[in-house]
Design a protein around this motif. Structure first.
Motif, PDB file in Angstrom:
ATOM      1  N   ARG A 183      33.242  87.735  29.760  1.00  0.00           N
ATOM      2  CA  ARG A 183      33.417  87.823  31.204  1.00  0.00           C
ATOM      3  C   ARG A 183      34.342  86.737  31.737  1.00  0.00           C
ATOM      4  NH1 ARG A 183      27.184  88.921  33.316  1.00  0.00           N
ATOM      5  NH2 ARG A 183      26.878  90.908  32.219  1.00  0.00           N
ATOM      6  N   ARG A 184      34.570  85.707  30.978  1.00  0.00           N
ATOM      7  CA  ARG A 184      35.409  84.602  31.439  1.00  0.00           C
ATOM      8  C   ARG A 184      36.503  84.345  30.408  1.00  0.00           C
ATOM      9  NH1 ARG A 184      34.285  80.111  28.528  1.00  0.00           N
ATOM     10  NH2 ARG A 184      32.336  80.023  27.340  1.00  0.00           N
ATOM     11  N   PRO A 185      37.479  83.548  30.766  1.00  0.00           N
ATOM     12  CA  PRO A 185      38.543  83.273  29.798  1.00  0.00           C
ATOM     13  C   PRO A 185      38.027  82.517  28.572  1.00  0.00           C
ATOM     14  CG  PRO A 185      39.207  82.640  32.023  1.00  0.00           C
ATOM     15  CD  PRO A 185      37.755  82.951  32.087  1.00  0.00           C
TER      16      PRO A 185
ATOM     17  N   ARG B  90      53.742  78.591  22.586  1.00  0.00           N
ATOM     18  CA  ARG B  90      53.685  79.403  21.371  1.00  0.00           C
ATOM     19  C   ARG B  90      52.264  79.869  21.069  1.00  0.00           C
ATOM     20  NH1 ARG B  90      57.297  75.430  17.452  1.00  0.00           N
ATOM     21  NH2 ARG B  90      59.182  75.393  18.739  1.00  0.00           N
ATOM     22  N   LEU B  91      51.274  79.065  21.429  1.00  0.00           N
ATOM     23  CA  LEU B  91      49.891  79.397  21.099  1.00  0.00           C
ATOM     24  C   LEU B  91      49.373  80.593  21.884  1.00  0.00           C
ATOM     25  CD1 LEU B  91      48.402  75.786  20.849  1.00  0.00           C
ATOM     26  CD2 LEU B  91      48.824  77.370  18.962  1.00  0.00           C
ATOM     27  N   VAL B  92      49.978  80.902  23.017  1.00  0.00           N
ATOM     28  CA  VAL B  92      49.541  82.061  23.814  1.00  0.00           C
ATOM     29  C   VAL B  92      50.650  83.109  23.887  1.00  0.00           C
ATOM     30  CG1 VAL B  92      47.855  80.777  25.170  1.00  0.00           C
ATOM     31  CG2 VAL B  92      50.235  80.857  25.935  1.00  0.00           C
ATOM     32  N   ASP B  93      51.519  83.098  22.886  1.00  0.00           N
ATOM     33  CA  ASP B  93      52.677  83.988  22.888  1.00  0.00           C
ATOM     34  C   ASP B  93      52.284  85.457  22.747  1.00  0.00           C
ATOM     35  OD1 ASP B  93      55.394  84.326  23.134  1.00  0.00           O
ATOM     36  OD2 ASP B  93      55.772  84.273  20.983  1.00  0.00           O
ATOM     37  N   PHE B  94      51.040  85.750  22.372  1.00  0.00           N
ATOM     38  CA  PHE B  94      50.603  87.137  22.204  1.00  0.00           C
ATOM     39  C   PHE B  94      50.273  87.790  23.550  1.00  0.00           C
ATOM     40  CE2 PHE B  94      46.993  84.317  21.875  1.00  0.00           C
ATOM     41  CZ  PHE B  94      46.043  84.895  22.698  1.00  0.00           C
ATOM     42  N   LEU B  95      50.142  86.991  24.603  1.00  0.00           N
ATOM     43  CA  LEU B  95      49.845  87.538  25.930  1.00  0.00           C
ATOM     44  C   LEU B  95      51.118  88.056  26.585  1.00  0.00           C
ATOM     45  CD1 LEU B  95      47.507  84.664  27.208  1.00  0.00           C
ATOM     46  CD2 LEU B  95      46.790  86.881  26.304  1.00  0.00           C
ATOM     47  N   SER B  96      50.947  88.812  27.649  1.00  0.00           N
ATOM     48  CA  SER B  96      52.109  89.254  28.421  1.00  0.00           C
ATOM     49  C   SER B  96      52.750  88.040  29.089  1.00  0.00           C
ATOM     50  CB  SER B  96      51.687  90.270  29.481  1.00  0.00           C
ATOM     51  OG  SER B  96      50.896  89.634  30.472  1.00  0.00           O
ATOM     52  N   GLU B  97      53.977  88.213  29.570  1.00  0.00           N
ATOM     53  CA  GLU B  97      54.701  87.086  30.149  1.00  0.00           C
ATOM     54  C   GLU B  97      53.962  86.503  31.347  1.00  0.00           C
ATOM     55  OE1 GLU B  97      59.213  86.110  31.767  1.00  0.00           O
ATOM     56  OE2 GLU B  97      58.852  87.804  30.417  1.00  0.00           O
ATOM     57  N   GLU B  98      53.408  87.348  32.193  1.00  0.00           N
ATOM     58  CA  GLU B  98      52.670  86.856  33.356  1.00  0.00           C
ATOM     59  C   GLU B  98      51.394  86.155  32.936  1.00  0.00           C
ATOM     60  OE1 GLU B  98      53.459  86.677  36.578  1.00  0.00           O
ATOM     61  OE2 GLU B  98      55.446  87.328  35.894  1.00  0.00           O
ATOM     62  N   GLU B  99      50.702  86.721  31.944  1.00  0.00           N
ATOM     63  CA  GLU B  99      49.468  86.092  31.461  1.00  0.00           C
ATOM     64  C   GLU B  99      49.750  84.757  30.785  1.00  0.00           C
ATOM     65  OE1 GLU B  99      46.468  89.832  30.535  1.00  0.00           O
ATOM     66  OE2 GLU B  99      47.936  89.241  29.009  1.00  0.00           O
ATOM     67  N   GLN B 100      50.896  84.643  30.112  1.00  0.00           N
ATOM     68  CA  GLN B 100      51.256  83.364  29.487  1.00  0.00           C
ATOM     69  C   GLN B 100      51.399  82.272  30.533  1.00  0.00           C
ATOM     70  OE1 GLN B 100      54.487  83.384  26.540  1.00  0.00           O
ATOM     71  NE2 GLN B 100      54.154  85.562  26.257  1.00  0.00           N
ATOM     72  N   LYS B 101      52.089  82.589  31.631  1.00  0.00           N
ATOM     73  CA  LYS B 101      52.269  81.595  32.690  1.00  0.00           C
ATOM     74  C   LYS B 101      50.928  81.142  33.250  1.00  0.00           C
ATOM     75  CE  LYS B 101      56.781  83.384  34.140  1.00  0.00           C
ATOM     76  NZ  LYS B 101      57.544  84.039  35.233  1.00  0.00           N
ATOM     77  N   GLU B 102      49.997  82.073  33.357  1.00  0.00           N
ATOM     78  CA  GLU B 102      48.686  81.756  33.914  1.00  0.00           C
ATOM     79  C   GLU B 102      47.813  81.028  32.897  1.00  0.00           C
ATOM     80  OE1 GLU B 102      45.628  81.711  36.790  1.00  0.00           O
ATOM     81  OE2 GLU B 102      47.742  82.268  36.989  1.00  0.00           O
ATOM     82  N   ALA B 103      47.963  81.370  31.611  1.00  0.00           N
ATOM     83  CA  ALA B 103      47.059  80.850  30.580  1.00  0.00           C
ATOM     84  C   ALA B 103      47.251  79.365  30.328  1.00  0.00           C
ATOM     85  CB  ALA B 103      47.254  81.624  29.274  1.00  0.00           C
ATOM     86  N   VAL B 104      48.482  78.885  30.378  1.00  0.00           N
ATOM     87  CA  VAL B 104      48.740  77.466  30.123  1.00  0.00           C
ATOM     88  C   VAL B 104      48.386  76.697  31.381  1.00  0.00           C
ATOM     89  CG1 VAL B 104      50.465  75.746  29.494  1.00  0.00           C
ATOM     90  CG2 VAL B 104      50.545  78.022  28.458  1.00  0.00           C
TER      91      VAL B 104
ATOM     92  N   ASN C 248      39.820  65.210  33.103  1.00  0.00           N
ATOM     93  CA  ASN C 248      39.318  64.942  34.448  1.00  0.00           C
ATOM     94  C   ASN C 248      40.021  65.739  35.527  1.00  0.00           C
ATOM     95  OD1 ASN C 248      37.544  63.184  33.321  1.00  0.00           O
ATOM     96  ND2 ASN C 248      38.632  61.331  33.906  1.00  0.00           N
ATOM     97  N   LEU C 249      41.133  66.379  35.214  1.00  0.00           N
ATOM     98  CA  LEU C 249      41.825  67.199  36.206  1.00  0.00           C
ATOM     99  C   LEU C 249      41.374  68.651  36.152  1.00  0.00           C
ATOM    100  CD1 LEU C 249      45.514  65.867  35.969  1.00  0.00           C
ATOM    101  CD2 LEU C 249      43.689  65.193  37.554  1.00  0.00           C
ATOM    102  N   ILE C 250      40.600  69.019  35.132  1.00  0.00           N
ATOM    103  CA  ILE C 250      40.187  70.421  34.997  1.00  0.00           C
ATOM    104  C   ILE C 250      39.364  70.892  36.192  1.00  0.00           C
ATOM    105  CG2 ILE C 250      38.771  72.000  33.618  1.00  0.00           C
ATOM    106  CD1 ILE C 250      39.760  70.581  31.125  1.00  0.00           C
ATOM    107  N   PRO C 251      38.392  70.111  36.693  1.00  0.00           N
ATOM    108  CA  PRO C 251      37.626  70.611  37.848  1.00  0.00           C
ATOM    109  C   PRO C 251      38.448  70.720  39.127  1.00  0.00           C
ATOM    110  CG  PRO C 251      36.470  68.807  36.728  1.00  0.00           C
ATOM    111  CD  PRO C 251      37.861  68.832  36.190  1.00  0.00           C
ATOM    112  N   LEU C 252      39.577  70.023  39.198  1.00  0.00           N
ATOM    113  CA  LEU C 252      40.381  70.027  40.417  1.00  0.00           C
ATOM    114  C   LEU C 252      41.194  71.302  40.575  1.00  0.00           C
ATOM    115  CD1 LEU C 252      39.816  66.926  39.861  1.00  0.00           C
ATOM    116  CD2 LEU C 252      41.920  66.506  41.119  1.00  0.00           C
ATOM    117  N   LEU C 253      41.411  72.000  39.487  1.00  0.00           N
ATOM    118  CA  LEU C 253      42.298  73.161  39.519  1.00  0.00           C
ATOM    119  C   LEU C 253      41.516  74.425  39.200  1.00  0.00           C
ATOM    120  CD1 LEU C 253      45.226  71.502  37.534  1.00  0.00           C
ATOM    121  CD2 LEU C 253      45.160  71.949  39.985  1.00  0.00           C
ATOM    122  N   PRO C 254      41.884  75.551  39.798  1.00  0.00           N
ATOM    123  CA  PRO C 254      41.171  76.804  39.499  1.00  0.00           C
ATOM    124  C   PRO C 254      41.360  77.211  38.051  1.00  0.00           C
ATOM    125  CG  PRO C 254      43.166  77.228  40.789  1.00  0.00           C
ATOM    126  CD  PRO C 254      42.986  75.743  40.762  1.00  0.00           C
ATOM    127  N   ARG C 255      40.317  77.792  37.476  1.00  0.00           N
ATOM    128  CA  ARG C 255      40.396  78.238  36.088  1.00  0.00           C
ATOM    129  C   ARG C 255      41.385  79.403  36.005  1.00  0.00           C
ATOM    130  NH1 ARG C 255      35.236  78.748  32.192  1.00  0.00           N
ATOM    131  NH2 ARG C 255      35.556  76.505  32.397  1.00  0.00           N
TER     132      ARG C 255
END
Length: 1018
Positions: free
Chosen positions: A55-57, A76-90, A97-104
């Motif tokens: 249900r989650r990434p 390169r590690l997420v190269d199997f995703l679509s181009e739009e998904e790659q931009k979002e995945a990285v 400590n910055l992970i909680p500040l940004l949306p998943r």
């Protein structure tokens, strides 16, 4: 990224089994030899694990030693995703400590690229306050967790040096903190209690009275611990972890933060370790005396991989490796043909199988094991000593203090002009006093200025070096292609089929001295009569200026010519396919309703300028507006070019062209560097002629290729005449389009953005600044330091010049190591790269290099393998040239088509030479041997030592897990070829592919053990 090969698929399957086993440690090591594509394996592992229903990434922490490597590999590690998904995945968060500040990220995978120092600071390391964003979030979080706690902190504890909008930043973070789940708040309270060893309400304010950086650093550790336990990752990847091995050490595993990384929330995430050198494969006597016990490092890693069962695994492995070591020693002590020898071989083989089965659940290592010692491909270079050499040695001894005179011999043997090249990094030179000697052969300011250099330098190795580095070959602007589309001519034909050269030495001063003196030799041999060292480099032939429109159009990647012509359509011919290109142009002109007047009369003799013709033709094709916009962007700020463009882009029309104008178009299509560059790029990137991509192409041609080619050395080596004609002729003679087609195909295999990054990648390679090295005066009170340009040959790594330039004293920025590597991996300058051991590990130099010179021999067979592994990598030059030779019949007879020739070669090579593992043909191919050079000095034993190193290289893997490795190998190698032949098959094969293949052969009916593709390959 290329499709995984069978040996990579096998590693993926083994890793996924281990990482998915909830009853085991869920830790797996991919230790494939350098250059075998560990990133490809990691990418496929992420793809398989993330493909399960969720249900989650799928959250991945990609941890590596520096952000440069992280930025290089995260895409390169997420190269199997679509181009739009790659931009979002990285994810943009580059620390925990910055992970909680940004949306998943809203994608199947959320990848966080982290570094140990910023995300996992240890208790004993120097702690600091971090970024203001972290501190603002911590302030808001502390206020929600303990509302009155921060009032007890000293003033500006969290604000530190922030002077603007601190309160606004904290206020915005309060909104974010208010939306955090209670689970996160409770986890933060527990983390504070753990970090400050007691009640947070009293311990935290007490700690705040200490050093501010350390206190805030401890708060950052508590927040990092909270993120790990409240939002644990699904997979942690440690890339090249040997560079930060302390993260795995026992002392740090007691650290709660490190423990949370490996056992987040009591449910350990999958842990994937990547490294070609995860443990010390081989240690010399000297290294072992200094405490580098290779077998202990190996067994410690096994304990870590085993997790809860690690201690038992380590004990079992130690016992089995000890028995294995005794067995191979018994083989070496016994006559090869005796019954006892057969018994010991059987015993060793059984132990080998036991060890491989024991290690299989925890690691996979694929290796390219040499099948021979490659003696035929090792060329000795005779380095004779003369009187000038002896004088230089005596001068160095006399200049050093008596207690440091012993150092003169190794310096003299390795470093050309050591009295001038060593510099302040060398204690013996720094404390010595250079003696006056009027007969000493040396570099002087006057000699460099007038190119009045000695006939030879007092360095036997440097003189022998000239045999494999001819000045005319080094002066070429690019190297020959593996498959010329027609025979090379001019300077390329005279230079022969030399590739680039990689040089390894012992001392840091050697690469700088070798590169500078070699570059100076190239200039002196070609430019001695051109006005002197300082003036000659200022001359330019390809600048914009009055009446220079023909030069500008020379670098115009004309969409009309690129689309209308393709020299490869005629196939590989005995000469440039002028007739075929002429026919293509006539068809294109006919489609535009432009008549070609070819008969006698004045019309057939008309000769409008090429720039006028192309502007008129591109108006008819609809390409004019885009071309005009691209050139205006490239010319911004250059008034001379802007004036030329206004003339070029004025209204021009054409309804017919003459015979001579047609021939000008043919010559431009075949020889203009802008058209060649654009057509080569278009073969690999079909959007290269549209919008922003075309603007980038114009910038690459005008600001990259033009500036690169406008160097006096290149003009000296090419034929004489007007610049436009000379350069067009040179592009044809040197097969520039064949070179670029091969280069772009090769770079597509490794660039994370594939074809979209080709133009930028080449632009960066062409724009590497010319470095330099300064020699010291022999007499400190005499001449100043003598600065020499490095261009055809360059050193890899920092120099004293680099440090001085970086500090701003000369105003010219030095090229960085990764920029130099990128330039060396292009077909353009530099042609020689000289380095020390800094270039031995983790770097690739194979794209256009198949020759290696051991200026100084290395000390162990592992170092030899690491050196030569730099140019023995995926689709290296040696492999491509061998494939070209093996497939030359097919290439000559094959019907020509559009697209890249190397895409066709790739298909033919895979069809004919692919083996079960997938290593052949692109990593291993019979006859694709690199060429090695070793110096032979009088009374020297270097050739014998090199032969011994190659023999030890065949069996050094037997020393894994054994003590006293250097002594063991020397004893094993002393048994002769028969003993070596018995020992070589006993080296451990830890590859998952070997295990899966054995299972497929031994138990073919027991379910699925391989993917169908892998099964067919086997």
């Amino acid at each position: 990224m290329p499709e995984p090969k069978p040996f990579q698929n096998a590693a993926v399957e083994a890793a996924c089994v281990a990482l998915g086993n909830q009853k085991a440690s869920r830790r797996f090591l991919i230790a494939d030899e350098v250059g075998l594509g560990k990133t490809v394996v990691a990418q496929r592992i992420i793809e398989k694990l993330a493909g399960q229903e969720r249900r989650r990434p799928f959250v991945v922490y990609y941890i590596t030693n520096g952000q440069r490597v992280a930025h290089q590999n995260r895409g390169r590690l997420v190269d199997f995703l679509s181009e739009e998904e790659q931009k979002e995945a990285v994810a943009r968060a580059d620390r925990l400590n910055l992970i909680p500040l940004l949306p998943r990220p809203k994608s199947p995978v959320a990848l966080y690229a982290l570094t140990p120092g910023t995300s996992f600071p240890g208790k004993t390391t120097r702690l600091h306050a971090g970024r203001k964003e972290e501190r603002a979030f911590l302030s808001a979080l502390l206020t929600r967790t303990y509302p009155h706690l921060m009032r007890k902190f000293p003033e500006k504890t969290m604000q530190c040096n922030v002077t603007s909008d601190w309160e606004g930043l904290v206020r915005r973070n309060r909104d974010l903190v208010s939306r955090l789940p209670r689970k996160f708040i409770y986890a933060f309270k527990a983390a504070l209690t753990k970090e400050f060893n007691g009640d947070s309400k009293t311990r935290v304010p007490e700690a705040a009275k200490g050093p501010r950086g350390r206190f805030v650093g401890r708060l950052r550790r508590a927040l990092a611990y909270t993120v790990l336990t409240a939002q644990p990752p699904d997979l942690v990847i440690l890339d090249e972890f040997q560079r930060y091995r302390d993260l795995l050490a026992k002392v740090n595993r007691s650290d709660p933060l490190i423990g949370a990384l490996f056992d987040a929330g009591g449910s350990p995430p999958g842990l994937l370790l990547l490294s070609a050198t995860p443990y010390k494969l081989f240690a010399t006597r000297l290294e072992e005396n200094r405490g580098a016990e290779a077998n202990r490092e190996f067994f410690d890693l096994l304990e870590f991989l085993g997790g809860a069962a690690g201690a038992a695994l380590q004990a079992e492995a130690k016992e089995a490796f000890a028995k294995f070591g005794n067995a191979i020693l018994s083989i070496a002590r016994t006559a090869p043909d005796s019954p006892e020898s057969d018994r010991f071989v059987r015993e060793a083989h059984a132990l080998r199988c036991q060890l491989q089965s024991m290690l299989a659940p925890y690691m996979s290592r694929m290796e390219r094991i040499s099948s021979s010692d490659d003696t035929a491909h090792t060329t000795p270079l005779q380095a004779d000593i003369d009187g000038a050499d002896i004088r230089a040695f005596r001068h160095l001894v006399a200049s050093f203090k008596p207690e440091q005179a012993w150092a003169a011999l190794p310096y003299w043997l390795s470093v050309p002009l050591p009295a001038q090249a060593l510099g302040t990094r060398y204690q013996a030179w720094l404390e010595g006093t250079m003696q006056r000697d009027r007969w000493l052969t040396k570099l002087s300011v006057e000699g460099r200025r007038n190119y009045s250099l000695p006939r030879s330098w007092p360095s036997p190795k440097l003189r022998a070096f000239k045999e494999v580095t001819q000045a005319e070959a080094l002066a070429l602007p690019w190297v020959q292609p593996s498959v010329p589309w027609w025979p090379v001519g001019g300077a390329w034909a005279r230079a022969g089929h030399e590739s680039k050269l990689l040089v390894f030495s012992r001392f840091k001063a050697t690469p700088q001295s070798v590169a500078a003196l070699t570059s100076l030799r190239v200039e002196a041999s070609l430019l001695a009569r051109s006005g002197g060292y300082d003036r000659v480099w200022k001359r330019r032939r390809l600048q914009a200026g009055p009446s220079r429109l023909p030069t500008v159009v020379l670098f115009h990647p004309s969409p009309f010519l690129i689309r209308a012509t393709d020299p490869l359509i005629a196939g590989i011919k005995s000469g440039p396919p002028r007739d075929a290109v002429r026919k293509q142009l006539m068809q294109a002109l006919k489609a535009l309703k432009v008549e070609v007047v070819r008969g006698p009369g004045k019309k057939s003799e008309r000769r409008k300028p090429l720039w006028m013709l192309l502007a008129a033709l591109e108006r008819k094709t609809g390409d004019f507006a885009g071309a005009k916009k691209a050139w205006e962007a490239a010319a911004r700020g250059d008034q001379r070019l802007e004036r030329l463009l206004s003339e070029w882009h004025a209204m021009h029309g054409v309804d017919w062209i003459s015979r001579r104008e047609l021939e000008d178009l043919v010559m431009a299509a075949l020889g203009s560097p802008g058209v060649i560059l654009g057509r080569a790029l278009w073969r690999h990137h079909k959007e290269a002629l549209t919008d922003e991509a075309f603007q980038e192409l114009v910038r690459l041609s005008w600001q990259g290729l033009r500036l690169y080619l406008d160097r006096p050395v290149f003009w000296a080596v090419m034929s004489k005449g007007k610049p436009v004609k000379v350069l067009q002729r040179g592009c044809i003679e040197g097969n520039l389009e064949a070179v670029l087609d091969e280069h772009f195909w090769m770079r597509r295999q490794s660039l994370p953005t594939r074809e979209r990054g080709l133009a930028q990648d080449l632009h960066e390679a062409l724009n590497v600044s010319v470095g330099s090295f300064s020699f010291h005066s022999v007499h400190p009170s005499g001449e100043p330091r003598i600065r020499v340009r490095c261009h055809a040959a360059v050193p890899f790594g920092s120099t004293e010049d680099d440090e001085r330039i970086a500090s701003g004293t000369t105003g010219e920025a030095p090229p960085r190591s990764d920029e130099i590597r990128n330039a060396f991996n292009s077909p353009f300058w530099p042609h020689i790269l000289a380095t020390t051991s800094v270039g031995q590990e983790g770097l690739d130099f194979h794209t256009w290099c198949s020759r290696i010179l051991h200026w100084d021999l290395c000390s162990s067979p592992l170092e030899l393998e690491q050196r030569e592994g730099r140019i023995q990598r995926y689709a290296g030059l040696a492999v491509r040239r061998r494939l070209a030779k093996l497939l030359q019949g097919e290439l000559a007879n094959e019907a020509a088509g559009t697209g890249s020739l190397w895409s066709r070669i790739e298909g033919a090579a895979n069809a004919r030479f692919r083996d079960a593992s997938g290593l052949s043909p692109w990593w291993v191919l019979e006859g694709a041997d690199v060429e090695r050079f070793v110096f032979s000095l009088p009374q020297s034993r270097d050739l014998e030592k090199f032969k011994l190193l190659k023999e030890q290289r065949l069996i050094y893997r037997l020393a894994l897990g054994q003590p006293n490795q250097e002594d063991l190998l020397q004893f094993l190698a002393s048994g002769g070829p028969k003993v070596t032949a018995l020992l070589k098959p006993l080296a451990l094969d830890l590859s998952a592919f070997a295990r899966i293949t054995e299972q497929a052969v031994d138990r073919p009916s027991q379910g699925k053990v391989m993917e169908p593709e892998l099964m067919r390959a086997s």
